[in-house]
Design an enzyme around this catalytic site. Structure first.
Site, PDB file in Angstrom:
ATOM      1  N   HIS A 170      28.634  35.231  31.399  1.00  0.00           N
ATOM      2  CA  HIS A 170      29.253  34.482  29.555  1.00  0.00           C
ATOM      3  C   HIS A 170      27.329  35.154  29.323  1.00  0.00           C
ATOM      4  O   HIS A 170      26.136  35.636  29.840  1.00  0.00           O
ATOM      5  CB  HIS A 170      28.751  33.063  29.204  1.00  0.00           C
ATOM      6  CG  HIS A 170      29.851  32.110  30.674  1.00  0.00           C
ATOM      7  ND1 HIS A 170      30.991  32.288  29.898  1.00  0.00           N
ATOM      8  CD2 HIS A 170      29.612  31.107  31.894  1.00  0.00           C
ATOM      9  CE1 HIS A 170      31.794  31.193  30.807  1.00  0.00           C
ATOM     10  NE2 HIS A 170      31.415  31.390  31.426  1.00  0.00           N
ATOM     11  N   ASP A 180      32.038  34.004  42.892  1.00  0.00           N
ATOM     12  CA  ASP A 180      32.263  33.773  42.186  1.00  0.00           C
ATOM     13  C   ASP A 180      31.655  34.287  41.099  1.00  0.00           C
ATOM     14  O   ASP A 180      30.889  33.848  39.683  1.00  0.00           O
ATOM     15  CB  ASP A 180      32.042  31.696  41.660  1.00  0.00           C
ATOM     16  CG  ASP A 180      32.790  30.984  40.590  1.00  0.00           C
ATOM     17  OD1 ASP A 180      33.436  31.715  40.480  1.00  0.00           O
ATOM     18  OD2 ASP A 180      32.151  29.615  40.936  1.00  0.00           O
ATOM     19  N   ASN A 230      41.954  32.840  35.286  1.00  0.00           N
ATOM     20  CA  ASN A 230      41.462  32.538  34.009  1.00  0.00           C
ATOM     21  C   ASN A 230      40.960  33.574  32.957  1.00  0.00           C
ATOM     22  O   ASN A 230      39.703  33.005  31.752  1.00  0.00           O
ATOM     23  CB  ASN A 230      40.175  31.766  33.808  1.00  0.00           C
ATOM     24  CG  ASN A 230      39.189  31.665  34.634  1.00  0.00           C
ATOM     25  OD1 ASN A 230      39.126  32.456  35.409  1.00  0.00           O
ATOM     26  ND2 ASN A 230      37.750  30.284  34.181  1.00  0.00           N
ATOM     27  N   HIS A 253      40.460  25.035  42.772  1.00  0.00           N
ATOM     28  CA  HIS A 253      38.134  24.812  42.615  1.00  0.00           C
ATOM     29  C   HIS A 253      38.857  23.449  42.024  1.00  0.00           C
ATOM     30  O   HIS A 253      39.446  22.814  41.989  1.00  0.00           O
ATOM     31  CB  HIS A 253      38.533  25.020  41.401  1.00  0.00           C
ATOM     32  CG  HIS A 253      37.371  24.581  40.479  1.00  0.00           C
ATOM     33  ND1 HIS A 253      36.072  26.102  39.581  1.00  0.00           N
ATOM     34  CD2 HIS A 253      37.541  23.504  40.209  1.00  0.00           C
ATOM     35  CE1 HIS A 253      35.292  25.199  39.324  1.00  0.00           C
ATOM     36  NE2 HIS A 253      35.995  23.788  39.021  1.00  0.00           N
ATOM     37  N   HIS A 284      33.744  27.992  46.334  1.00  0.00           N
ATOM     38  CA  HIS A 284      32.512  27.411  46.449  1.00  0.00           C
ATOM     39  C   HIS A 284      32.291  25.528  46.259  1.00  0.00           C
ATOM     40  O   HIS A 284      31.931  25.030  45.717  1.00  0.00           O
ATOM     41  CB  HIS A 284      32.535  27.477  44.533  1.00  0.00           C
ATOM     42  CG  HIS A 284      33.312  27.484  43.546  1.00  0.00           C
ATOM     43  ND1 HIS A 284      34.112  26.024  43.940  1.00  0.00           N
ATOM     44  CD2 HIS A 284      33.664  27.747  42.920  1.00  0.00           C
ATOM     45  CE1 HIS A 284      35.262  26.262  43.008  1.00  0.00           C
ATOM     46  NE2 HIS A 284      35.170  27.095  42.037  1.00  0.00           N
ATOM     47  N   PHE A 340      36.488  39.156  35.608  1.00  0.00           N
ATOM     48  CA  PHE A 340      36.039  40.330  35.514  1.00  0.00           C
ATOM     49  C   PHE A 340      36.525  39.952  34.336  1.00  0.00           C
ATOM     50  O   PHE A 340      36.372  40.704  32.836  1.00  0.00           O
ATOM     51  CB  PHE A 340      36.242  41.514  35.843  1.00  0.00           C
ATOM     52  CG  PHE A 340      35.574  41.951  37.404  1.00  0.00           C
ATOM     53  CD1 PHE A 340      34.691  40.782  37.013  1.00  0.00           C
ATOM     54  CD2 PHE A 340      36.430  42.799  37.720  1.00  0.00           C
ATOM     55  CE1 PHE A 340      33.648  41.888  38.818  1.00  0.00           C
ATOM     56  CE2 PHE A 340      34.690  43.061  39.271  1.00  0.00           C
ATOM     57  CZ  PHE A 340      33.895  42.436  39.207  1.00  0.00           C
ATOM     58  N   ARG A 341      36.848  38.869  33.521  1.00  0.00           N
ATOM     59  CA  ARG A 341      37.199  38.570  32.160  1.00  0.00           C
ATOM     60  C   ARG A 341      38.609  39.830  31.050  1.00  0.00           C
ATOM     61  O   ARG A 341      37.901  39.523  30.383  1.00  0.00           O
ATOM     62  CB  ARG A 341      35.645  38.505  31.167  1.00  0.00           C
ATOM     63  CG  ARG A 341      34.897  37.729  31.999  1.00  0.00           C
ATOM     64  CD  ARG A 341      35.146  36.457  31.795  1.00  0.00           C
ATOM     65  NE  ARG A 341      33.551  35.239  32.190  1.00  0.00           N
ATOM     66  CZ  ARG A 341      34.341  33.905  32.840  1.00  0.00           C
ATOM     67  NH1 ARG A 341      35.276  33.958  33.096  1.00  0.00           N
ATOM     68  NH2 ARG A 341      32.717  33.343  32.815  1.00  0.00           N
TER      69      ARG A 341
HETATM   70  O1  DOR Z   1      30.784  27.767  36.689  1.00  0.00           O
HETATM   71  C1  DOR Z   1      32.271  28.188  36.705  1.00  0.00           C
HETATM   72  N1  DOR Z   1      32.319  29.706  35.240  1.00  0.00           N
HETATM   73  N2  DOR Z   1      33.330  28.009  37.164  1.00  0.00           N
HETATM   74  C2  DOR Z   1      34.155  27.826  37.308  1.00  0.00           C
HETATM   75  O2  DOR Z   1      35.081  28.224  38.836  1.00  0.00           O
HETATM   76  C3  DOR Z   1      35.261  29.409  36.352  1.00  0.00           C
HETATM   77  C4  DOR Z   1      33.869  30.200  35.788  1.00  0.00           C
HETATM   78  C5  DOR Z   1      34.017  31.174  34.275  1.00  0.00           C
HETATM   79  O3  DOR Z   1      35.097  31.125  34.887  1.00  0.00           O
HETATM   80  O4  DOR Z   1      33.112  31.165  33.532  1.00  0.00           O
END
Ligand code: DOR
Length: 466
Positions: free
Chosen positions: A322, A318, A108, A193, A247, A77-78
């Protein structure tokens, strides 16, 4: 009925906050035509209730099926740091509109979620802004390995997540000694992962040279995934740690994992079950770019085989948004990831409609499975005393998924224009009807942090201060 009978019935009449009436309810015993009464956020009665019970709110749900609230145990959720892609409010709004009542959010972000302070900032940000319940993963890295047995037990922590191969963001733990340190400092099931970083680095030249997104599964190939999965399963065995492999995307990993199920749980995603190479790359370009990659049809067939055989424990979306602008960069500069939290259930209900899995198995993958493997308190089943998290679906509703339905800041879905059969209609979170007739109706976001039966009081031997 005599007057005395009527009087007795009136005396006995019970009152609930919410009564769900007339639907088919997926209970642990199977599909039953019963009513569900909810009070103070819990399920308080199940049965033919509507003559004996009154309620503040009655959901007349004839024709619908009631599933235990859907838990999506993998979303990005960034927030903080990347909120032009998503934030906790927009992400959880998409979740409830898609029938999801709880999420585990990934570390992340920017900053990464590595310390007690990072976790607390996320919990603070979620309060009164999250529409569903939530927990946050702590990232496992060389920097915090010795603190993880304390960190993983903090309230609101979903556990530890490790990236063995770089995907998006700076979180990486690919060194065997570091992985051992991480595995030794903690007790809860650790999520991973699994892609092999050194092999990914070696092979990156392939796509740097071609710039062809169809080669994404060739760069991040089957051995990249299989090597990492075998390695982490071996290390977890050596250190006595339980593992959750996120995944899983290859037939080879599924065959291997089928032999290691006693300590290792397995997740698959709706996109790996639905999209396939090369068609998805030709149609969607880098919108289909995801790590690990969407692969050829025989891998997808193996994932369905693994669902049928019980190898798969949970589905996670997942959800990795973006913006279209970012995704529009020339491959491989385009970031990997696609939205998914809002479409997880519609896509999977369409698979139910097509006869690929039963509704009961779907419930196992999206509710009882995550509650079982992660030890989530009070969630995952429609049973007395459990939280009143309910996902009401119309199995016959046909809808076309559109980008403008997606609440994500990124504003798109790889399923734009796809018509599905089966749709979430009402979403109830701890007794609150957050979504009614497909519309967000609650006025206040009341998501709470999940509690885990697995979390132990902090301060065990070997813990360093956080
Ligand atoms: O494609 C992906 N994008 N796989 C991930 O595990 C992380 C993710 C992301 O955070 O954009």
């Amino acid at each position: 009925m005599t007057d005395a009978d009527e009087h007795r019935q009136r005396q006995e009449r019970r009152h609930a906050d919410l009564l769900v009436h007339g639907a088919t309810v997926l209970t642990p015993s199977g599909a039953e035509r019963i009513d569900v009464a909810c009070s103070a956020g819990r399920i308080v009665a199940l049965g033919r209730l509507h003559t004996a019970w009154s309620a503040d709110v009655t959901l007349n749900a004839s024709g619908l099926h009631v599933l235990p609230g859907v838990i999506d145990s993998q979303v990005h959720f960034r927030e903080p740091g990347l909120t032009h892609k998503e934030d906790l409010e927009t992400g959880t709004r998409g979740a409830v509109l898609g029938g999801v009542t709880a999420v585990f959010e990934m570390p992340n972000t920017n900053p990464l979620t590595l310390s007690a302070g990072d976790l607390q900032s996320k919990l603070d940000a979620a309060r009164e802004r999250a529409w569903c319940d939530y927990a946050f993963y702590i990232g496992g890295s060389a920097a915090n390995a010795e603190n993880l047995s304390t960190l993983e037990n903090l309230p609101g922590c979903a556990g530890v997540k490790v990236f063995m191969g770089s995907s998006f963001g700076d979180l990486l733990a690919d060194d065997e000694a570091v992985l051992r340190r991480i595995l030794r400092h903690g007790w809860r099931r650790m999520a991973v992962h699994a892609e092999d970083e050194s092999r990914l680095r070696e092979r990156k030249a392939i796509v740097d040279a071609s710039g062809d997104v169809r080669e994404h599964p060739l760069w991040r190939d089957v051995p990249s995934a299989l090597m990492a999965t075998k390695r982490i399963v071996r290390l977890a065995g050596e250190t006595g740690r339980r593992l959750h492999v996120l995944h899983v995307s290859t037939a080879e990993e599924m065959a291997f994992l089928a032999d290691h199920k006693r300590r290792v749980s397995v997740e698959v995603t709706p996109h790996h079950l639905t999209l396939s190479a090369p068609e998805c790359y030709e149609r969607l370009g880098s919108l289909a770019q995801m790590n690990p990659p969407v692969r050829e049809r025989h891998h997808q067939d193996a994932l369905w085989w693994a669902i049928r055989k019980g190898v798969v424990d949970v589905l996670g979306s997942d959800h990795a948004p973006h913006t279209l602008e970012e995704k529009g960069k020339p491959y491989p500069q385009s970031p990997s990831g696609m939205t998914g939290v809002q479409t997880l259930l519609p896509i999977m209900l369409d698979h139910v409609h097509a006869g690929r899995l039963s509704l009961q198995r779907l419930v196992d993958l999206t509710s009882s499975g995550p509650a079982r493997i992660f030890g989530i308190e009070g969630k995952g089943r429609i049973a007395l005393g459990y939280d009143a998290d309910l996902t009401l679906v119309d199995l016959c509703a046909r809808r076309t998924i559109r980008n403008d339905w997606i609440t994500s800041r990124s504003g798109w879905t790889p399923y734009d224009g796809i018509t599905v059969t089966g749709w979430p209609v009402h979403t109830v979170v701890r007794g609150h009807t957050v979504v009614r007739d497909e519309v967000l109706t609650d006025t206040q976001a009341r998501g709470e942090c999940l509690r885990f039966l697995e979390a132990r009081p902090a301060g065990g031997a070997g813990d360093a201060p956080v």
